[in-house]
Scaffold this motif. Structure first.
Motif, PDB file in Angstrom:
ATOM      1  N   ASP A 274       4.563   6.554   2.537  1.00 45.47           N
ATOM      2  CA  ASP A 274       3.663   7.527   3.142  1.00 45.47           C
ATOM      3  C   ASP A 274       2.910   6.804   4.254  1.00 45.47           C
ATOM      4  O   ASP A 274       2.180   5.833   3.992  1.00 45.47           O
ATOM      5  CB  ASP A 274       2.674   8.075   2.113  1.00 45.47           C
ATOM      6  CG  ASP A 274       1.768   9.136   2.715  1.00 45.47           C
ATOM      7  OD1 ASP A 274       2.198  10.298   2.802  1.00 45.47           O
ATOM      8  OD2 ASP A 274       0.629   8.791   3.122  1.00 45.47           O
ATOM      9  N   GLY A 275       3.106   7.245   5.491  1.00 47.07           N
ATOM     10  CA  GLY A 275       2.494   6.540   6.609  1.00 47.07           C
ATOM     11  C   GLY A 275       2.988   5.107   6.664  1.00 47.07           C
ATOM     12  O   GLY A 275       4.191   4.845   6.669  1.00 47.07           O
TER      13      GLY A 275
ATOM     14  N   GLN B  34      -5.998   0.506  -2.199  1.00 43.97           N
ATOM     15  CA  GLN B  34      -5.587   0.297  -0.812  1.00 43.97           C
ATOM     16  C   GLN B  34      -5.672   1.567   0.033  1.00 43.97           C
ATOM     17  O   GLN B  34      -4.921   1.745   0.996  1.00 43.97           O
ATOM     18  CB  GLN B  34      -4.158  -0.266  -0.765  1.00 43.97           C
ATOM     19  CG  GLN B  34      -3.928  -1.512  -1.588  1.00 43.97           C
ATOM     20  CD  GLN B  34      -4.697  -2.727  -1.081  1.00 43.97           C
ATOM     21  OE1 GLN B  34      -4.926  -2.872   0.115  1.00 43.97           O
ATOM     22  NE2 GLN B  34      -5.092  -3.612  -1.990  1.00 43.97           N
ATOM     23  N   GLY B  35      -6.569   2.474  -0.331  1.00 38.55           N
ATOM     24  CA  GLY B  35      -6.715   3.712   0.419  1.00 38.55           C
ATOM     25  C   GLY B  35      -5.679   4.769   0.089  1.00 38.55           C
ATOM     26  O   GLY B  35      -5.552   5.761   0.826  1.00 38.55           O
ATOM     27  N   TYR B  36      -4.950   4.577  -1.016  1.00 42.30           N
ATOM     28  CA  TYR B  36      -3.903   5.521  -1.421  1.00 42.30           C
ATOM     29  C   TYR B  36      -4.069   5.909  -2.877  1.00 42.30           C
ATOM     30  O   TYR B  36      -4.706   5.189  -3.667  1.00 42.30           O
ATOM     31  CB  TYR B  36      -2.516   4.910  -1.206  1.00 42.30           C
ATOM     32  CG  TYR B  36      -2.073   4.945   0.232  1.00 42.30           C
ATOM     33  CD1 TYR B  36      -1.260   5.977   0.705  1.00 42.30           C
ATOM     34  CD2 TYR B  36      -2.487   3.965   1.128  1.00 42.30           C
ATOM     35  CE1 TYR B  36      -0.870   6.021   2.036  1.00 42.30           C
ATOM     36  CE2 TYR B  36      -2.098   4.004   2.468  1.00 42.30           C
ATOM     37  CZ  TYR B  36      -1.291   5.039   2.901  1.00 42.30           C
ATOM     38  OH  TYR B  36      -0.914   5.097   4.221  1.00 42.30           O
TER      39      TYR B  36
ATOM     40  N   THR C  31       0.165   9.498  -1.929  1.00 45.02           N
ATOM     41  CA  THR C  31      -0.565  10.183  -0.865  1.00 45.02           C
ATOM     42  C   THR C  31      -1.748   9.343  -0.420  1.00 45.02           C
ATOM     43  O   THR C  31      -2.302   8.539  -1.199  1.00 45.02           O
ATOM     44  CB  THR C  31      -1.083  11.559  -1.324  1.00 45.02           C
ATOM     45  OG1 THR C  31      -1.922  11.387  -2.468  1.00 45.02           O
ATOM     46  CG2 THR C  31       0.078  12.480  -1.678  1.00 45.02           C
ATOM     47  N   ARG C  32      -2.168   9.538   0.805  1.00 47.30           N
ATOM     48  CA  ARG C  32      -3.373   8.874   1.281  1.00 47.30           C
ATOM     49  C   ARG C  32      -4.592   9.479   0.596  1.00 47.30           C
ATOM     50  O   ARG C  32      -4.680  10.698   0.438  1.00 47.30           O
ATOM     51  CB  ARG C  32      -3.472   9.028   2.800  1.00 47.30           C
ATOM     52  CG  ARG C  32      -4.489   8.079   3.453  1.00 47.30           C
ATOM     53  CD  ARG C  32      -4.527   8.302   4.947  1.00 47.30           C
ATOM     54  NE  ARG C  32      -3.240   8.017   5.560  1.00 47.30           N
ATOM     55  CZ  ARG C  32      -2.858   6.811   5.969  1.00 47.30           C
ATOM     56  NH1 ARG C  32      -3.668   5.774   5.788  1.00 47.30           N
ATOM     57  NH2 ARG C  32      -1.684   6.634   6.543  1.00 47.30           N
TER      58      ARG C  32
ATOM     59  N   ALA D 116       2.353   2.904   4.294  1.00 49.09           N
ATOM     60  CA  ALA D 116       2.361   2.361   2.931  1.00 49.09           C
ATOM     61  C   ALA D 116       3.729   2.543   2.291  1.00 49.09           C
ATOM     62  O   ALA D 116       4.367   3.583   2.448  1.00 49.09           O
ATOM     63  CB  ALA D 116       1.301   3.045   2.081  1.00 49.09           C
TER      64      ALA D 116
ATOM     65  N   GLU E 118      -5.452   4.352  -7.927  1.00 50.08           N
ATOM     66  CA  GLU E 118      -6.173   4.501  -6.668  1.00 50.08           C
ATOM     67  C   GLU E 118      -6.463   3.121  -6.098  1.00 50.08           C
ATOM     68  O   GLU E 118      -7.283   2.381  -6.639  1.00 50.08           O
ATOM     69  CB  GLU E 118      -7.470   5.274  -6.897  1.00 50.08           C
ATOM     70  CG  GLU E 118      -7.257   6.675  -7.469  1.00 50.08           C
ATOM     71  CD  GLU E 118      -8.554   7.407  -7.756  1.00 50.08           C
ATOM     72  OE1 GLU E 118      -9.099   8.030  -6.828  1.00 50.08           O
ATOM     73  OE2 GLU E 118      -9.007   7.333  -8.913  1.00 50.08           O
TER      74      GLU E 118
ATOM     75  N   THR F   7       0.551  -1.938   2.222  1.00 49.60           N
ATOM     76  CA  THR F   7       0.186  -1.114   3.371  1.00 49.60           C
ATOM     77  C   THR F   7       0.529  -1.837   4.666  1.00 49.60           C
ATOM     78  O   THR F   7       0.929  -2.997   4.660  1.00 49.60           O
ATOM     79  CB  THR F   7      -1.316  -0.771   3.338  1.00 49.60           C
ATOM     80  OG1 THR F   7      -2.071  -1.985   3.326  1.00 49.60           O
ATOM     81  CG2 THR F   7      -1.656   0.041   2.102  1.00 49.60           C
TER      82      THR F   7
END
Length: 221
Positions: free
Chosen positions: A173-174, A42-44, A218-219, A176, A40, A103
């Motif tokens: 993902d996005g 960097q926001g992911y 995933t975020r 990232a 977990e 990211t």
């Protein structure tokens, strides 16, 4: 994120970490989760299968963290996790499993993979380096990339007399991107002779299949 930053990421995976990451080491935000490991950062969230060296009869358990050593470095927008067999470490590892997460990336995965290839190619003796794709790309699902370096560039004196084999898998993902990798290091070898590699080709192939099918990026909620 530009090409030079991606190339520096490849250098970091060879043990040449960027100054920012080298200075910001911390406790790995890593936990046991559903028979694998959950990172977990960097926001992911990135779920990883257990290291392949634990996939032998009697070695698997619900407490993977107790059976490995790990280091973690992070800076704004990037993180590097390295996992070693217990008792090994940054200086003397023979097997290294990990991930580089960045990211705010504007790169598609194909361009990202191309830049990673360019970065790694610079670190190996060009006469003893090679890349190979383990499977076919299926749209945005890129096949794992294999890399053999029978001997490092002579200018990298820290790696004199050594060679390595590597499998890389890619996720996006996005904004990232994640580079998930497994490396095996040993004495220098002939890339054209798999019997001289520091790992059996069957292990390389099995690891590539696993790293293509199982990691999940995933975020975070």
């Amino acid at each position: 994120m530009g090409v030079l930053r991606i190339v520096s990421m490849a250098a970091a995976l060879m043990g040449l970490a960027s100054p920012a990451l080298a200075q910001l080491r911390s406790e790995p935000p890593l936990s046991d989760e559903q028979g694998g490991l959950l990172l977990e950062t960097q926001g992911y969230e990135l779920w990883l299968p257990a290291p392949h060296w634990l996939d032998t009869p009697g070695s698997q358990s619900d407490d993977i963290m107790a059976m490995v050593d790990a280091t973690f470095r992070a800076a704004e927008g990037e993180a590097l996790l390295e996992i070693y067999p217990q008792g090994e470490g940054e200086a003397l590892w023979t097997s290294l499993y990990g991930v580089r997460l960045s990211t705010d990336s504007s790169f598609d995965l194909t361009s990202y993979r191309d830049a990673v290839i360019s970065g790694f190619a610079r670190n190996c003796d060009p006469q003893r380096a090679g890349f190979f794709q383990l499977g076919a790309d299926e749209g945005g699902d890129l096949a794992p990339l294999g890399y053999v370096c029978g001997a490092f560039d002579p200018r990298l004196r820290t790696y004199e007399g050594l060679g390595e084999v590597m499998v890389m898998s890619f996720r996006k993902d996005g904004d990232a991107v994640a580079l998930i990798f497994q490396q095996w290091r040993g004495k220098s070898f002939d890339p054209a002779d798999p019997s001289s590699w520091p790992v059996e080709t069957s292990v390389v192939e099995a690891t590539a299949q696993q790293l293509r099918a199982e990691p999940r990026l995933t975020r975070a909620d």
